[in-house]
Design a protein around this motif. Structure first.
Motif, PDB file in Angstrom:
ATOM      1  N   GLY A 124      34.645 -66.459  25.848  1.00 17.17           N
ATOM      2  CA  GLY A 124      36.307 -65.613  25.632  1.00 17.17           C
ATOM      3  C   GLY A 124      36.107 -64.430  25.905  1.00 17.17           C
ATOM      4  N   VAL A 125      35.893 -63.622  26.525  1.00 17.61           N
ATOM      5  CA  VAL A 125      35.421 -62.206  26.912  1.00 17.61           C
ATOM      6  C   VAL A 125      36.914 -61.829  27.990  1.00 17.61           C
ATOM      7  CG1 VAL A 125      33.485 -61.582  26.414  1.00 17.61           C
ATOM      8  CG2 VAL A 125      34.173 -62.295  29.176  1.00 17.61           C
ATOM      9  N   ARG A 126      37.112 -60.862  27.684  1.00 11.54           N
ATOM     10  CA  ARG A 126      38.544 -60.829  28.390  1.00 11.54           C
ATOM     11  C   ARG A 126      38.274 -60.017  30.118  1.00 11.54           C
ATOM     12  NH1 ARG A 126      39.301 -65.301  27.032  1.00 11.54           N
ATOM     13  NH2 ARG A 126      41.307 -65.851  26.026  1.00 11.54           N
ATOM     14  N   ASP A 127      39.108 -59.670  30.437  1.00 14.21           N
ATOM     15  CA  ASP A 127      38.540 -58.497  31.623  1.00 14.21           C
ATOM     16  C   ASP A 127      39.612 -57.382  30.923  1.00 14.21           C
ATOM     17  OD1 ASP A 127      39.351 -57.765  34.683  1.00 14.21           O
ATOM     18  OD2 ASP A 127      40.930 -57.104  34.648  1.00 14.21           O
ATOM     19  N   GLY A 128      38.104 -55.799  31.164  1.00 17.76           N
ATOM     20  CA  GLY A 128      38.846 -55.055  30.584  1.00 17.76           C
ATOM     21  C   GLY A 128      37.903 -54.971  28.830  1.00 17.76           C
ATOM     22  N   SER A 129      37.641 -55.943  28.145  1.00 16.89           N
ATOM     23  CA  SER A 129      37.258 -55.757  27.240  1.00 16.89           C
ATOM     24  C   SER A 129      35.200 -54.878  27.048  1.00 16.89           C
ATOM     25  CB  SER A 129      36.839 -57.551  26.663  1.00 16.89           C
ATOM     26  OG  SER A 129      35.975 -58.479  27.717  1.00 16.89           O
ATOM     27  N   THR A 130      34.769 -55.071  26.256  1.00 15.41           N
ATOM     28  CA  THR A 130      33.329 -53.891  26.704  1.00 15.41           C
ATOM     29  C   THR A 130      32.058 -55.123  25.332  1.00 15.41           C
ATOM     30  OG1 THR A 130      34.566 -52.150  26.803  1.00 15.41           O
ATOM     31  CG2 THR A 130      32.532 -51.957  26.115  1.00 15.41           C
ATOM     32  N   ILE A 131      31.174 -55.230  26.214  1.00 19.09           N
ATOM     33  CA  ILE A 131      29.868 -55.609  25.259  1.00 19.09           C
ATOM     34  C   ILE A 131      29.304 -54.737  25.450  1.00 19.09           C
ATOM     35  CG2 ILE A 131      28.661 -57.688  25.069  1.00 19.09           C
ATOM     36  CD1 ILE A 131      30.481 -58.953  26.631  1.00 19.09           C
ATOM     37  N   ASN A 163      39.308 -70.256  26.160  1.00 13.27           N
ATOM     38  CA  ASN A 163      38.962 -69.844  24.299  1.00 13.27           C
ATOM     39  C   ASN A 163      39.600 -68.640  24.580  1.00 13.27           C
ATOM     40  OD1 ASN A 163      37.828 -72.051  24.402  1.00 13.27           O
ATOM     41  ND2 ASN A 163      35.557 -72.511  25.781  1.00 13.27           N
ATOM     42  N   ASN A 164      38.908 -68.515  23.475  1.00 15.65           N
ATOM     43  CA  ASN A 164      39.084 -66.842  23.017  1.00 15.65           C
ATOM     44  C   ASN A 164      37.880 -66.516  21.753  1.00 15.65           C
ATOM     45  OD1 ASN A 164      40.145 -67.279  19.623  1.00 15.65           O
ATOM     46  ND2 ASN A 164      42.150 -67.494  20.720  1.00 15.65           N
ATOM     47  N   ARG A 165      37.625 -64.964  21.530  1.00 16.35           N
ATOM     48  CA  ARG A 165      36.652 -64.905  20.977  1.00 16.35           C
ATOM     49  C   ARG A 165      37.056 -64.855  18.951  1.00 16.35           C
ATOM     50  NH1 ARG A 165      33.893 -60.668  22.774  1.00 16.35           N
ATOM     51  NH2 ARG A 165      32.017 -60.658  20.896  1.00 16.35           N
ATOM     52  N   LYS A 166      38.143 -65.841  18.811  1.00 14.13           N
ATOM     53  CA  LYS A 166      37.921 -66.325  17.350  1.00 14.13           C
ATOM     54  C   LYS A 166      37.909 -66.783  17.381  1.00 14.13           C
ATOM     55  CE  LYS A 166      41.461 -62.099  16.147  1.00 14.13           C
ATOM     56  NZ  LYS A 166      42.781 -61.996  16.495  1.00 14.13           N
ATOM     57  N   GLY A 167      37.124 -67.945  18.521  1.00 10.61           N
ATOM     58  CA  GLY A 167      37.702 -69.430  17.927  1.00 10.61           C
ATOM     59  C   GLY A 167      38.646 -70.084  18.603  1.00 10.61           C
ATOM     60  N   GLY A 168      39.805 -69.438  19.001  1.00  9.75           N
ATOM     61  CA  GLY A 168      40.742 -70.360  18.987  1.00  9.75           C
ATOM     62  C   GLY A 168      40.929 -70.957  21.046  1.00  9.75           C
ATOM     63  N   ARG A 169      42.237 -71.208  21.417  1.00 13.37           N
ATOM     64  CA  ARG A 169      42.497 -71.261  22.701  1.00 13.37           C
ATOM     65  C   ARG A 169      43.412 -71.618  22.508  1.00 13.37           C
ATOM     66  NH1 ARG A 169      39.288 -76.369  25.880  1.00 13.37           N
ATOM     67  NH2 ARG A 169      40.092 -75.916  28.230  1.00 13.37           N
ATOM     68  N   GLY A 170      44.257 -70.968  24.533  1.00 12.13           N
ATOM     69  CA  GLY A 170      45.416 -70.537  24.106  1.00 12.13           C
ATOM     70  C   GLY A 170      45.846 -72.501  25.876  1.00 12.13           C
ATOM     71  N   ASP A 171      47.197 -71.976  26.052  1.00 19.53           N
ATOM     72  CA  ASP A 171      47.853 -73.554  26.451  1.00 19.53           C
ATOM     73  C   ASP A 171      47.368 -73.117  28.387  1.00 19.53           C
ATOM     74  OD1 ASP A 171      48.098 -73.948  23.955  1.00 19.53           O
ATOM     75  OD2 ASP A 171      50.197 -73.152  24.457  1.00 19.53           O
ATOM     76  N   GLU A 172      48.249 -74.117  28.994  1.00 18.56           N
ATOM     77  CA  GLU A 172      48.304 -74.136  30.530  1.00 18.56           C
ATOM     78  C   GLU A 172      49.463 -73.816  30.688  1.00 18.56           C
ATOM     79  OE1 GLU A 172      46.711 -76.286  34.299  1.00 18.56           O
ATOM     80  OE2 GLU A 172      45.014 -75.711  32.704  1.00 18.56           O
ATOM     81  N   TYR A 173      50.267 -73.565  31.245  1.00 19.04           N
ATOM     82  CA  TYR A 173      51.331 -73.896  32.030  1.00 19.04           C
ATOM     83  C   TYR A 173      51.490 -74.363  33.331  1.00 19.04           C
ATOM     84  CZ  TYR A 173      53.056 -72.050  27.778  1.00 19.04           C
ATOM     85  OH  TYR A 173      52.738 -71.445  26.202  1.00 19.04           O
ATOM     86  N   VAL A 174      51.919 -75.815  33.645  1.00 18.96           N
ATOM     87  CA  VAL A 174      51.746 -75.994  35.267  1.00 18.96           C
ATOM     88  C   VAL A 174      53.464 -75.686  35.780  1.00 18.96           C
ATOM     89  CG1 VAL A 174      51.571 -77.972  36.224  1.00 18.96           C
ATOM     90  CG2 VAL A 174      50.558 -77.902  34.399  1.00 18.96           C
ATOM     91  N   ARG A 175      53.515 -74.469  36.370  1.00 22.26           N
ATOM     92  CA  ARG A 175      54.658 -74.498  37.048  1.00 22.26           C
ATOM     93  C   ARG A 175      55.064 -75.567  38.466  1.00 22.26           C
ATOM     94  NH1 ARG A 175      53.765 -70.344  38.782  1.00 22.26           N
ATOM     95  NH2 ARG A 175      53.478 -70.153  40.666  1.00 22.26           N
ATOM     96  N   LEU A 176      56.027 -76.387  38.400  1.00 25.35           N
ATOM     97  CA  LEU A 176      55.999 -77.389  39.642  1.00 25.35           C
ATOM     98  C   LEU A 176      56.944 -76.954  40.934  1.00 25.35           C
ATOM     99  CD1 LEU A 176      57.899 -80.844  37.492  1.00 25.35           C
ATOM    100  CD2 LEU A 176      55.229 -80.016  37.641  1.00 25.35           C
ATOM    101  N   LYS A 177      56.121 -77.053  42.093  1.00 21.98           N
ATOM    102  CA  LYS A 177      57.166 -77.546  43.392  1.00 21.98           C
ATOM    103  C   LYS A 177      56.995 -78.319  44.193  1.00 21.98           C
ATOM    104  CE  LYS A 177      55.635 -74.269  47.843  1.00 21.98           C
ATOM    105  NZ  LYS A 177      54.640 -73.565  48.208  1.00 21.98           N
TER     106      LYS A 177
END
Length: 343
Positions: A209-216, A301-315
């Motif tokens: 769940g780490v993200r770009d720019g986060s610090t450990i 996955n995120n650090r809070k135990g949740g999860r985002g969605d995926e969006y499929v863009r049709l072409k």
């Protein structure tokens, strides 16, 4: 990351004076073409993808690119201090009291650490620099903190990863106790810098769940303190490598999915890529190019135990070449269709 004699600019198909954006665009285009998920079982594509990653890891980082331009395939050894003295340390004749000391970045397998700044007795503190003196108290003799950058793939950030890091850190010089001076003269051990560069190996768990720019923060994994005092901390700044398939938007992912004209008109069930593998996606009848379909819970996955969605863009993909029979059917469709796109 393995250093090879191959020309990284040639691998990415860019000129040596290419901009950062041009390098990123070239990587994304080629990585998408040769990504193992899109070429299952193709060993040639897999090796090409590894070459692309190695080239991008070097050329996307200004410091690494500068060393590569100067030293070629030996850039990694120079950066690690094997081929040349660490930049900024030659003939140092000053104390580090009240000023930060800079050292080189270091190559350690899959990851590269960038420039670090030291703190502790005579260095400056990252929290003081970012948040003011109230961020954290200074303790005399405490070992230097170390800042470094670590690059991860999107998959590693999503799932978490364990790595053995072989790096070098600045430690308070035991001869001059960090002052840079011994018996009224510049310290011979540290050449007046007040610190020594020492190798260090640590095991680190990168959480999911780490993200770009986060610090450990890794407590006690920085430089060793003087006179038996506690060591400093290690701060890893996360940088995510651009993904050839997915675009990241917070916890959500977005991907473009080509579909055939008849799938758009009639609807269909197709395989859609996700960060965890392919899933079945239902295309509704009458789907349009640019339409987005949501895959709930298929994001990051995120650090809070949740999860985002995926969006499929049709072409809607149009075939470049058709057979005589296909052309006949398209002509028949043209004759009987009531669809008027410009009406």
């Amino acid at each position: 990351m393995a250093v090879t004699a191959k020309d990284y600019y040639e691998i990415l198909g860019v000129k040596r004076d290419a901009s950062e954006d041009q390098i990123k665009q070239a990587y994304r285009k080629l990585a998408r073409k040769f990504h193992p998920d899109l070429n299952p079982g193709d060993k040639t594509a897999e090796e090409k993808f590894k070459e692309l990653q190695a080239a991008y890891d070097v050329l996307s980082e200004p410091e690494n690119r500068k060393l590569y331009d100067q030293y070629g395939e030996n850039w990694g050894a120079v950066k690690a201090g094997a081929g040349a003295p660490p930049p900024g340390w030659e003939g140092a004749q000053r104390s580090t009291r009240g000023a930060g000391s800079r050292g080189p970045g270091f190559d350690f397998g899959d990851f590269e650490f960038g420039n670090f700044r030291s703190t502790g007795d005579g260095g400056f503190d990252i929290f003081e620099e970012m948040f003011g003196a109230s961020g954290r108290g200074r303790r005399t003799g405490r070992g230097p903190d170390v800042e470094a950058e670590i690059e991860l793939s999107l998959e590693e950030a999503h799932r978490g990863v364990r790595r053995t890091l072989q790096m070098q850190v600045a430690e308070i010089c035991p001869t001059c106790n960090g002052t840079g001076v011994k018996d009224g003269k510049p310290c011979e051990t540290c050449r007046g810098a007040g610190q020594d560069i020492k190798p260090k190996t640590i095991e680190v768990n990168i959480p999911a769940g780490v993200r770009d720019g986060s610090t450990i923060r890794l407590a006690g994994q920085g430089g060793r303190g003087s006179n038996g005092s506690e060591p400093g901390d290690l701060y890893l700044h996360v940088r995510l490598r651009p993904h050839p398939v997915f675009m990241v938007k917070g916890d959500d992912l977005e991907v473009e999915l080509p579909i055939a004209p008849w799938e758009a008109v009639l609807g269909a069930k197709v395989d859609a890529p996700t960060i965890d593998g392919k899933v079945e996606l239902t295309i509704p009848p009458g789907a349009k190019s640019g339409q987005r379909l949501r895959l709930r819970g298929q994001g990051l996955n995120n650090r809070k135990g949740g999860r985002g969605d995926e969006y499929v863009r049709l072409k809607v993909a149009v075939p470049n070449d058709v057979s005589d029979e296909e052309r006949r059917l398209y002509e028949e469709l043209k004759r009987v269709s009531r669809f008027k796109p410009r009406s």
